[in-house]
Design an enzyme around this catalytic site. Structure first.
Site, short mmCIF file in Angstrom:
data_model
loop_
_atom_site.label_atom_id
_atom_site.label_comp_id
_atom_site.label_asym_id
_atom_site.label_seq_id
_atom_site.Cartn_x
_atom_site.Cartn_y
_atom_site.Cartn_z
N ASP A 109 1.59 -7.96 0.43
CA ASP A 109 2.04 -6.67 -0.09
C ASP A 109 3.55 -6.72 -0.30
OD1 ASP A 109 2.02 -3.98 -0.79
OD2 ASP A 109 1.37 -3.27 1.17
N CYS A 143 -7.42 1.94 -2.14
CA CYS A 143 -7.00 2.36 -0.81
C CYS A 143 -6.52 3.81 -0.81
CB CYS A 143 -5.86 1.45 -0.34
SG CYS A 143 -5.62 1.54 1.44
O1 LIG Z 1 -0.90 4.43 1.49
C1 LIG Z 1 -0.28 4.81 2.48
O2 LIG Z 1 0.11 5.97 2.57
C2 LIG Z 1 0.05 3.85 3.58
C3 LIG Z 1 0.60 4.33 4.74
C4 LIG Z 1 0.93 3.46 5.76
C5 LIG Z 1 0.70 2.10 5.63
C6 LIG Z 1 0.15 1.61 4.45
C7 LIG Z 1 -0.17 2.48 3.42
N1 LIG Z 1 -0.73 2.02 2.25
C8 LIG Z 1 -1.00 0.66 1.98
C9 LIG Z 1 -1.85 0.53 0.76
O3 LIG Z 1 -2.42 1.46 0.29
C10 LIG Z 1 -2.10 -0.74 0.12
O4 LIG Z 1 -2.72 -1.57 1.05
C11 LIG Z 1 -0.91 -1.37 -0.53
O5 LIG Z 1 0.23 -1.28 0.24
C12 LIG Z 1 -0.70 -0.93 -1.93
O6 LIG Z 1 -0.05 0.26 -2.09
P1 LIG Z 1 0.52 0.69 -3.52
O7 LIG Z 1 1.77 -0.06 -3.78
O8 LIG Z 1 0.74 2.16 -3.41
O9 LIG Z 1 -0.54 0.37 -4.53
#
Ligand SMILES: O=C(O)c1ccccc1NCC(=O)[C@H](O)[C@H](O)COP(=O)(O)O
Length: 212
Positions: free
Chosen positions: A132, A9
């Site tokens: 999440d 993502c």
């Molecule tokens: O990534 C972002 O900046 C973001 C901004 C607003 C809402 C969601 C966002 N990200 C969600 C994700 O990328 C994934 O679905 C998930 O939350 C995993 O994130 P991570 O803990 O960084 O791997």
């Protein structure tokens, strides 16, 4: 071959998309949220989405979107799925699904066992659910914070729709997270970055190899 499907993502460039696709990602995510370091303009997303081969799902991540934003994104970017990452109600999820004719994945933040009940509200409404980590109260972003939750909370839980595990996953911990939760799909953003918004091709490869 474990056949766990990986979503990378927060891709912001053609190179990052290439790295994810070549490593074997099954979903690529584009973030349309101006406060995010991973925010991508619809014009650029449209351009890089064209290089995504069939079989890899192109996902637009949005947060409490109004119809104007969704109209713009869906008109410009060839998409396979919408990811709703805000406080969208089940009614709003159903409305968006009907209006745009795209599968919808609803993200739900988990911090403790009580939060699991919220997931049930979206089963039968969303096409998939994204389990999440709940963001801290002071967080700027509702996701993508690189924080994990206690994966043991999911042990013995089953849902009748496909689901994806997210939150603080890394090349080092993803195999254990999948084993403990039984997840067949995993989602990562921060854990494969060298800096916020900068995907690292080696970490992307290591992450996918860890669950292959
Ligand atoms: O990534 C972002 O900046 C973001 C901004 C607003 C809402 C969601 C966002 N990200 C969600 C994700 O990328 C994934 O679905 C998930 O939350 C995993 O994130 P991570 O803990 O960084 O791997």
């Amino acid at each position: 071959m474990s056949d766990i499907r990986v979503k990378i993502c927060g891709l912001t460039s053609a190179d990052a998309v290439t790295a994810a696709v070549e490593a074997g990602a099954r979903y690529v995510g584009f973030v349309f949220f101006p406060k995010s370091p991973r925010n991508i303009a619809p014009e650029l997303a449209a351009e890089v989405a064209t290089q995504v081969p069939p079989g890899v799902a192109k996902v637009a991540l949005v947060v409490n979107p109004d119809d104007a934003l969704l109209d713009e994104i869906t008109a410009r970017v060839p998409l396979d799925m919408l990811q709703l990452h805000g406080a969208e109600t089940p009614e709003r999820v159903a409305e968006i699904r009907a209006r745009y004719g795209l599968p919808v994945m609803k993200a739900v933040g988990i911090a403790d066992a009580a939060d699991l009940a919220t997931l049930d509200d979206y089963v039968g409404v969303a096409d998939q659910i994204l389990v999440d980590a709940k963001p801290p109260k002071e967080a700027e972003l509702p996701g993508g914070n690189g924080l994990a939750f206690d994966w043991r909370l999911l042990q013995g839980r089953h849902w009748s729709v496909p689901w994806m595990l997210a939150g603080g996953l890394t090349p080092e911990n993803v195999a254990l997270a999948a084993k403990l939760t039984g997840a067949r799909q995993v989602d990562v953003s921060s854990g494969v970055e060298s800096a916020p918004g900068e995907k690292d091709a080696r970490l992307v490869r290591d992450f996918i190899a860890a669950v292959a």
